[in-house]
Write a protein that holds these residues in place. Structure first.
Motif, PDB file in Angstrom:
ATOM      1  N   ALA B 175       0.839  -1.205   0.000  1.00 35.25           N
ATOM      2  CA  ALA B 175       0.000   0.000   0.000  1.00 35.25           C
ATOM      3  C   ALA B 175       0.871   1.251   0.000  1.00 35.25           C
ATOM      4  CB  ALA B 175      -0.920  -0.015   1.222  1.00 35.25           C
ATOM      5  N   ARG B 178       2.271   1.860  -3.452  1.00 32.12           N
ATOM      6  CA  ARG B 178       1.256   2.449  -4.354  1.00 32.12           C
ATOM      7  C   ARG B 178       1.084   3.930  -4.053  1.00 32.12           C
ATOM      8  NH1 ARG B 178      -1.422  -2.422  -3.698  1.00 32.12           N
ATOM      9  NH2 ARG B 178      -2.520  -1.746  -1.835  1.00 32.12           N
ATOM     10  N   GLN B 179       1.058   4.222  -2.758  1.00 31.53           N
ATOM     11  CA  GLN B 179       0.855   5.623  -2.365  1.00 31.53           C
ATOM     12  C   GLN B 179       2.039   6.483  -2.814  1.00 31.53           C
ATOM     13  OE1 GLN B 179       0.180   5.317   1.854  1.00 31.53           O
ATOM     14  NE2 GLN B 179      -1.795   4.326   1.574  1.00 31.53           N
ATOM     15  N   ARG B 181       3.972   5.958  -5.411  1.00 31.72           N
ATOM     16  CA  ARG B 181       3.882   6.149  -6.868  1.00 31.72           C
ATOM     17  C   ARG B 181       2.766   7.134  -7.210  1.00 31.72           C
ATOM     18  NH1 ARG B 181       2.852   1.105  -9.681  1.00 31.72           N
ATOM     19  NH2 ARG B 181       2.199   0.172  -7.729  1.00 31.72           N
ATOM     20  N   ALA B 182       1.673   7.052  -6.451  1.00 32.70           N
ATOM     21  CA  ALA B 182       0.547   7.970  -6.705  1.00 32.70           C
ATOM     22  C   ALA B 182       0.960   9.417  -6.411  1.00 32.70           C
ATOM     23  CB  ALA B 182      -0.653   7.568  -5.849  1.00 32.70           C
ATOM     24  N   ALA B 190      -3.731  12.407  -5.245  1.00 32.79           N
ATOM     25  CA  ALA B 190      -3.454  11.435  -4.181  1.00 32.79           C
ATOM     26  C   ALA B 190      -4.170  11.837  -2.895  1.00 32.79           C
ATOM     27  CB  ALA B 190      -1.944  11.336  -3.946  1.00 32.79           C
ATOM     28  N   ALA B 193      -7.656  10.962  -3.036  1.00 33.94           N
ATOM     29  CA  ALA B 193      -7.830   9.503  -3.086  1.00 33.94           C
ATOM     30  C   ALA B 193      -7.609   8.899  -1.694  1.00 33.94           C
ATOM     31  CB  ALA B 193      -6.862   8.895  -4.088  1.00 33.94           C
ATOM     32  N   GLY B 194      -7.419   9.763  -0.694  1.00 36.14           N
ATOM     33  CA  GLY B 194      -7.295   9.281   0.680  1.00 36.14           C
ATOM     34  C   GLY B 194      -5.872   9.034   1.130  1.00 36.14           C
ATOM     35  N   VAL B 195      -4.901   9.469   0.338  1.00 35.48           N
ATOM     36  CA  VAL B 195      -3.501   9.227   0.695  1.00 35.48           C
ATOM     37  C   VAL B 195      -3.015  10.328   1.642  1.00 35.48           C
ATOM     38  CG1 VAL B 195      -1.145   9.072  -0.178  1.00 35.48           C
ATOM     39  CG2 VAL B 195      -3.028   8.075  -1.496  1.00 35.48           C
ATOM     40  N   ASP B 196      -2.429   9.909   2.751  1.00 40.72           N
ATOM     41  CA  ASP B 196      -1.827  10.849   3.689  1.00 40.72           C
ATOM     42  C   ASP B 196      -0.445  11.212   3.121  1.00 40.72           C
ATOM     43  OD1 ASP B 196      -0.584  12.187   5.723  1.00 40.72           O
ATOM     44  OD2 ASP B 196      -1.119  10.752   7.291  1.00 40.72           O
TER      45      ASP B 196
END
Lengths: 249, 300
Positions: B175, B178-179, B181-182, B190, B193-196
């Motif tokens: 995870a 992925r975060q 790379r995002a 990002a 999309a909920g990424v901290d």
């Protein structure tokens, strides 16, 4: 602004002032109550502050003053990723997918905010809703067409089961046929109980699918009322030109 | 080019590549060239040296290697400490610039300042006198065809392979990968999309610092430990990161190996004083011929 006949609010905005620079607000004191299950179009001319309002609610633009509540929770000033966890989904106008990630990775990225036990189930539900995506889950999202990208962006936003979903001009760059498909999808999502807020330039298409509308001009609300009939209302042109003085109910 | 230069180039390239991974991740996610990255290499080596010196146990050579069992443990602790140092530097310096939306050039110049400060601090604490993890002599293993490598060198190559595979798996299968790379592709998206993003930034600093420390311990084992060891590697690090393509971990390691081989070739054919020029030549050639690097995507 009329908030009559609005059921328990899913989103409440009061006196919102927001913008990219503190001394240059773009949203200039917006009051807005969106009822649970409402399908609202936010309309207005270019530069009216529609996208900035949507981004301020989504935590992407600084809020200078005002109040913002999602359900009963005060969300003003919360970072964008916390808002997603709180049940607010936002789909930007452009670059709304991760082109270098696969379709599956785009969905997994959002599913990671859910408890581990629910992630697979939610991703499969997204594929069930958008079978085209399910058939191509291992390809890079950058290879998708415009309409498919919008589907992926919508599927990604839906993964966390939001109570409120805001879309910034989902029709931008799409053919009329695809716009119809995208709006049909949004209608289905709304019928499942999700409050949908649609920021749009495509006025007629938006009003054909939404149930209520809000018109912004120069960062202020100039109209809030039912969507039905507004497209043919002669006052709409005046609102877009900033000449409308009153606020229609 | 003699076969031995290939071994020397591979070993030096592994070190450069490990350091370049941090440079490439920082560049792709934080969008600035961190000239203080070389200092994490030096600080990592000194952290390990301090632990080994203070504890003073487990120094007897382990099997065919030149070091005892304490050094690998000290290297792990040093990696954690160097990762922490990188996070601390970000917290004290770069995060405030990010919050203000400062221009990239301000971040770059700030990193120059941080580099000088960190290096001066090392000199103040440890002096500029070169020091060593070990002074044990090693018998090189012969592979035929004129190829020889010491057990330490073989272990370094193996360690590099393990670390690169681990980082690649982290980026592609987890995870947080992925975060990362995002955020590298689109930090604003990002966030929604909920990424901290703050957590991702801290992870990038930690990984970069930890891998730099690994490179520092390797450099200390192969050559010597001195405050300028990281600064001297800076040009090869950037050459490797740009050659591989900004954001690409396999690219960084391959770029490091190419730069290492070019350096070894330069040392053998022209002279050791031309080592740095080889890295500069590679960097210039890449910028002219393929600015996006081997694994990078062209930007319009």
């Amino acid at each position: 602004m009329s908030a009559a006949a609005v059921p328990s609010p899913a989103l409440a905005v009061a006196g919102l002032v927001a913008g990219y620079e503190r001394d240059l607000p773009i949203v200039k004191g917006v009051d807005l109550v969106v009822g649970a299950g409402e399908f609202l179009a936010i309309l207005g001319p270019n530069g009216a502050g529609k996208s900035t309002l949507a981004k301020a609610i989504a935590g992407l633009v600084s809020i200078h003053s005002g109040e913002l509540a999602l359900g009963t929770r005060d969300i003003a000033g919360l970072p964008a990723h916390e808002l997603v966890r709180s049940g607010l989904a936002f789909v930007p106008q452009t670059e709304n997918i991760f082109a270098t990630l696969t379709i599956q990775e785009n969905l997994q990225l959002c599913a990671d905010v859910l408890p581990a036990a629910r992630r697979g189930e939610r991703i499969e539900a997204a594929y069930a809703m958008f079978p085209d995506l399910g058939a191509r889950r291992t390809i890079a999202a950058g290879a998708l067409s415009g309409g498919q990208r919008q589907m992926l962006a919508t599927a990604r936003a839906l993964l966390v089961e939001p109570s409120v979903m805001i879309l910034d001009e989902p029709s931008a760059g799409l053919s009329p046929k695809l716009v119809g498909e995208v709006f049909e999808t949004l209608l289905r999502i709304n019928e499942q109980g999700v409050t949908v807020i649609l920021v749009e330039q495509n006025v007629r298409a938006a009003l054909a699918v939404t149930r209520s509308a809000l018109v912004l001009c120069d960062g202020r609300v100039v109209h809030r009322g039912p969507a039905a009939g507004l497209a043919d209302d002669p006052r709409l042109g005046e609102m877009f030109l900033g000449r409308y003085e009153g606020q229609a109910a | 080019m003699s076969p031995q230069a290939i071994v020397d180039g591979l070993v030096a390239g592994s070190m450069i590549g490990l350091g370049a991974i941090g440079v490439t991740l920082t560049y792709s996610i934080l969008r600035f060239a961190n000239f203080a990255h070389g200092e994490f290499i030096a600080w990592g080596a000194y952290f390990a040296l301090a632990l080994v010196s203070v504890l003073g146990i487990g120094m007897e050579p382990l099997g065919p290697f030149s070091f005892g069992w304490l050094l690998p443990l000290a290297a792990i602790v040093a990696a954690v400490l160097a990762g922490g140092l990188a996070i601390l530097l970000d917290r004290l310096l770069f995060s405030s610039f990010r919050a203000r939306g400062s221009a990239t050039i301000i971040m770059v110049i700030a990193s120059f300042g941080a580099s000088m400060a960190l290096r001066a601090l090392l000199e103040f604490v440890f002096t500029s006198k070169p020091v060593y993890f070990t002074r044990e002599l090693q018998i090189a293993v012969r592979f035929g065809g004129g190829l020889r490598a010491t057990p330490d060198q073989i272990l370094m190559l193996a360690t590099t392979v393990v670390l690169v595979v681990a980082i690649h798996l982290l980026l592609t299968r987890t995870a947080i990968g992925r975060q990362m790379r995002a955020v590298s592709e689109n930090p604003v998206l990002a966030r929604v999309a909920g990424v901290d993003v703050g957590k991702v930034v801290r992870t990038v600093w930690f990984l970069g610092g930890a891998l730099a420390a690994a490179a520092g311990v390797m450099a200390g084992l192969l050559v010597q430990i001195r405050p300028y060891m990281g600064f001297d590697l800076l040009l090869p690090l950037f050459a490797a990161a740009i050659l591989g393509g900004i954001g690409s971990v396999p690219g960084a390691i391959l770029g490091g190996i190419v730069v290492g081989l070019c350096e070894a070739l330069a040392v053998q054919t022209i002279g050791a004083e031309w080592r740095a020029a080889a890295a500069f030549a590679v960097l210039t050639a890449v910028l002219v011929l393929r600015p996006q690097g081997l694994f990078g995507k062209a930007r319009r």
